[in-house]
Enzyme design. Structure first.
Site, PDB file in Angstrom:
ATOM      1  CB  SER A 234      -0.923   0.008   1.230  1.00 15.30           C
ATOM      2  OG  SER A 234      -0.146   0.119   2.417  1.00 15.30           O
ATOM      3  CE  LYS A 235      -2.526   6.314  -2.478  1.00 23.38           C
ATOM      4  NZ  LYS A 235      -3.450   7.486  -2.423  1.00 23.38           N
ATOM      5  NE  ARG A 236       1.369  -0.773   6.047  1.00 20.15           N
ATOM      6  CZ  ARG A 236       0.378  -1.501   5.571  1.00 20.15           C
ATOM      7  NH1 ARG A 236      -0.666  -0.897   4.997  1.00 20.15           N
ATOM      8  NH2 ARG A 236       0.414  -2.819   5.650  1.00 20.15           N
TER       9      ARG A 236
END
Length: 890
Positions: free
Chosen positions: A382-384
């Site tokens: 994910s973006k993290r």
């Protein structure tokens, strides 16, 4: 029909007739009732054959096709009511013949081009179907790639067929779908080179349109067909009623699902509600006792008990908008898709899609559900975890071919150790059956390595346009810049960074570093313990920097010629120089003039090697390391020409004149005690009577002192890097050596390091040593470096060698003849036995660059002994040696 069947059965074995009689009785009745089955067996009216023989009425008669049990059974098996060799005859699955005929006539067999075919025997038609609700991310890009690879390979194997790669936009989520998102996804696919054969930009193609929002009439027609055939029905439940149903089931401990309130409703009531304009959804009638089974190419056999898994699900919302699973099933069948490769999160959708396809009498595609891509923390990517959208990878300077190469490896391999593939090689090698079931971990370091290998395989001219794009991203090129000046700047920037680039962005950020000047304002601003401060404290910097300033003031310090700023970047044949230690130009060029100046300074000041080159580099560039100084100063000179293409503000340019002024002020801030070189005899700076470095005495007083210098401090006392025990250096024996087929500077070596199998290691020793120099030699091997490919060769370790300061001479470190193969090399006075002294893991050594931090402290003594902080490298048989004194070990 019955006569024909009877005639056929008379020729069959008695046992076959007895087993088939009941089935054929059912089939005959169904043939009479079902236009769909009649078309399956007879074909469309236009394809019927007619006899030309005259009859009593004078009319031509339609000729019956041959009807045998095999033909009829094969035709019937494509109908949704056909299960395990028999037609279902329950009330739920049969309707009035007249109603069925009128509805079925709406569904032409030609709507499903793969009907009656084995999808494995058809040239592959693959599809990627993104929802335009955001950017194209890593997972979607991999899905698109796998489908694209199968399609492209199919086109090579089956040219001039309908096989290919279909791009379909699934935009029925009206609240979230946007044209901007669609354009973004299509742009990312184009950047990756995943071009499509059919798609939304060609709506009039045979199987178009390719946006679901433009196919609503087809979905409505097929939904009505299912209603007319009793396989779907209107549901007038309100949202409140459905919520109440859900709450009740949860209270009873039952998985919430639709309870079938309108499944068998009174037709008169349904007609009345419709006439009143009451809103309704269309629900699919899940058949009783049906099991959906697929042979997934990745996961094997997967099956669901449909009745126990799902309730009657919605096909059309009350707004008339079709739901996802209905659209997907219809589109895959009507577009002739042969195989669907998608993420495992879609596996549960296959149940509903399979039920819909079976009910429509449409063929199912083959399915392959790929595992998820995880971050390094083993959670879903994910973006993290950093950049995950394809556009961000483009902005960060990754090559499309490298992205395609790396994405292919996230869940697939060709059965070899090869990790670097060209696009054509991937097309040739890719096979759905080699997609692995286990999840893949996205490793940014691995992606950068793959990208660097693709960059190294390309010429400067092939990548300079991409580097220019990166320079524009950072606003480093003036708008409307002179084309010739811009071309030279981009070429020089690319050439300068070519050897060290992991991404295209590295070329731009490297140029910004080169054009800048990071020398602090004063000596006191230097980081304590930093390499620059330690070097200045040795005492050579002040005098050398002062000489540079004097030469600059007298205009005798060589600078690049404004009319030939590329001379440092090209060789005699005008080809780009990418090796950092190669010097461009002829004997009268700037690089040669600079080299002659350095030789003259070395002779006049009686200083050489790193004691000269490090101070000069810091004075001129503000950095302790970097590319060739003449190349750096030539790039800087490009920023100072009248027609410069460089945006000085965005690039952070510090002119040569400004550098000299800042250098002058910096030198003035250097304490007196660091303006005198160390004594040669003890390698340390002269000290005062109080034993403190330099004391308060002047340089003259220090020179005149007769007080004996105290004992030399132990270099290990001031060492702040990783422990030497972090490295797993072992004694090895080279069993075999051969030249690398694709790299003119590499040897391939098979080395015994005491393990079950010898290691394969690639070394850059070919320019320095012959195969005879290496074959059978005992060597030092750094064993805990992460395995990697060097020009396609799997290398797992590094042979340690000694070299002089400019690396023009490289020799092997010698091991005592009685040393044991596989034993760990130690250093006196340092614990190598305890648990804490265990070598670091391979990943840690690689990722944390442990070796790079220790390497400056690995030196050869004046007697040629490889040492760490003045301590020799030891084996059980004694000290290691080398032919090179006062050199480095790497």
């Amino acid at each position: 029909m019955a006569d024909s069947i009877d005639g056929t059965m008379s020729s069959l074995p008695q046992s076959t007739c007895l087993q088939a009689s009941h089935f054929l009785s059912q089939l005959s009745q169904a043939f009479t009732r079902s236009p769909q089955l009649r078309r399956a067996v007879l074909g469309s009216p236009s394809s019927l054959q007619f006899s030309t023989a005259s009859t009593a009425t004078g009319k031509r008669r339609r000729k019956n096709p041959r009807q045998d049990p095999t033909t009829l059974e094969r035709a019937a098996s494509r109908l949704p009511g056909y299960v395990d060799g028999a037609l279902k005859s329950t009330a739920e699955d049969t309707i009035e013949a007249s109603t069925q005929a009128s509805a079925s006539d709406e569904v032409e067999r030609s709507l499903f081009p793969n009907a009656g075919k084995n999808v494995l025997d058809i040239p592959p038609r693959m599809r990627f179907a993104p929802s335009p609700t955001g950017s194209l991310h890593v997972g979607g890009a991999r899905t698109a790639l796998y489908n694209w690879l199968v399609a492209k390979k199919g086109q090579l194997d089956h040219p001039n067929t309908e096989g290919g790669f279909v791009l379909r936009v699934e935009d029925t989520d009206l609240a979230r779908s946007t044209k901007e998102s669609e354009d973004s996804v299509l742009a990312d696919l184009s950047w990756l080179g995943l071009t499509w054969d059919e798609g939304p930009d060609m709506p009039l193609a045979k199987y178009g349109p390719y946006r679901q929002s433009e196919r609503s009439s087809l979905y409505s027609k097929l939904a009505q067909t299912l209603i007319d055939e009793g396989k779907a029905y209107p549901c007038f439940c309100t949202a409140e009623e459905l919520e109440e149903m859900k709450v009740r089931m949860e209270a009873e401990g039952i998985p919430p699902r639709y309870d079938g309130t309108w499944r068998d409703a009174d037709p008169a009531l349904v007609k009345e509600k419709m006439a009143a304009g009451d809103p309704y959804t269309v629900r699919f009638k899940v058949p009783d006792g049906v099991r959906v089974v697929i042979d997934d190419a990745v996961r094997g056999t997967v099956s669901w008990d449909a009745e126990a898994t799902v309730g009657d699900f919605i096909l059309l919302r009350s707004s008339g908008v079709p739901v996802y699973n209905f659209c997907v099933a219809v589109d895959d069948a009507s577009m002739g898709i042969t195989t669907v490769i998608r993420a495992e999160e879609h596996l549960t959708n296959t149940l509903r899609q399979g039920l819909i396809l079976d009910a429509l009498g449409a063929p199912r595609p083959r399915y392959a559900h790929c595992s998820l891509i995880l971050g390094e923390d083993k959670q879903k990517l994910s973006k993290r975890h950093g950049a995950t959208s394809c556009n961000q990878f483009r902005l960060d300077g990754f090559l499309p071919d490298a992205m395609v190469n790396y994405l292919a490896l996230l869940g697939w391999n060709d059965g070899t150790d090869n990790e670097i593939f060209t696009r054509d090689e991937l097309i040739e090698a890719f096979d759905v059956d080699r997609i692995v079931k286990s999840p893949s971990v996205f490793d940014m370091d691995k992606l950068k390595w793959v990208n660097s290998q693709h960059l190294k395989a390309m010429e400067v001219e092939e990548i300079q346009d991409l580097v220019e794009e990166q320079l524009n991203f950072l606003d480093m090129i003036k708008e409307g810049a002179d084309d010739s000046a811009k071309r030279d700047f981009v070429f020089a920037t690319t050439t300068l960074a070519k050897q060290m680039m992991e991404t295209l962005q590295d070329a731009a950020t490297n140029a910004r570093t080169v054009l800048g000047y990071n020398l602090p304002a004063t000596f006191g601003d230097l980081e304590d313990g930093g390499e620059a401060k330690e070097m200045i404290e040795l005492g050579n910097f002040y005098n050398i920097a002062t000489r540079v300033l004097e030469m600059h003031d007298s205009k005798s310090f060589p600078t690049p010629a404004a009319d030939n700023l590329l001379t440092a970047f090209v060789d005699g044949s005008n080809k780009a120089i990418v090796e950092d230690n190669d010097v461009g130009g002829d004997e009268t060029s700037y690089p040669q003039e600079y080299k002659a100046t350095m030789k003259s300074m070395a002779k006049d000041m009686k200083v050489k090697g790193k004691n000269l080159f490090h101070p000069v580099r810091l004075a001129l560039t503000g950095e302790m390391s970097g590319q060739d100084v003449t190349k750096q100063l030539s790039l800087l000179a490009m920023s100072e020409t009248d027609n410069s293409a460089i945006n000085a503000d965005s690039a952070g340019v510090v002119s040569f004149e400004t550098r000299m002024e800042r250098l002058r002020k910096f030198c003035e801030s250097i304490p007196e005690e660091f303006r005198v070189p160390m004594k040669k005899e003890d390698g340390k700076k002269a000290t005062g009577q109080d034993g403190e470095k330099g004391g308060n005495k002047t340089a003259a007083a220090v020179a005149d002192t007769t007080v004996a210098a105290p004992a030399v401090a132990d270099p290990l006392d001031v060492y702040e890097g990783p422990p030497i025990t972090a490295l797993d250096i072992r004694v090895g024996r080279i069993n075999k050596v051969w030249t690398h087929e694709e790299a003119d500077k590499l040897y391939c070596e098979e080395i015994d390091v005491g393990e079950d199998e010898p290691r394969l290691i690639a070394s850059g020793l070919r320019p320095y040593l012959s195969e005879e120099d290496l074959d059978g030699r005992m060597v030092l091997v750094l064993c805990n470096l992460k395995a990697r490919k060097l020009a396609g060769f799997p290398s797992h370790g590094m042979v340690l060698c000694a070299s002089n300061e400019d690396h023009s001479v490289v020799k092997l470190c010698s091991v005592p003849v009685d040393a044991k193969v596989g034993e760990r090399v130690t250093v006196p006075g340092i614990d190598f036995e305890s648990e804490e002294a265990a070598p670091f893991k391979e990943n840690k050594v690689g990722k944390k660059k442990v070796f790079e931090k220790i390497a400056p402290h690995l030196r050869t003594s004046e007697h040629g002994v490889p040492e760490f902080c003045g301590r020799p490298l030891m084996t059980s048989a004694g000290v290691c040696t080398s032919p090179i004194s006062d050199g480095s070990v790497s």
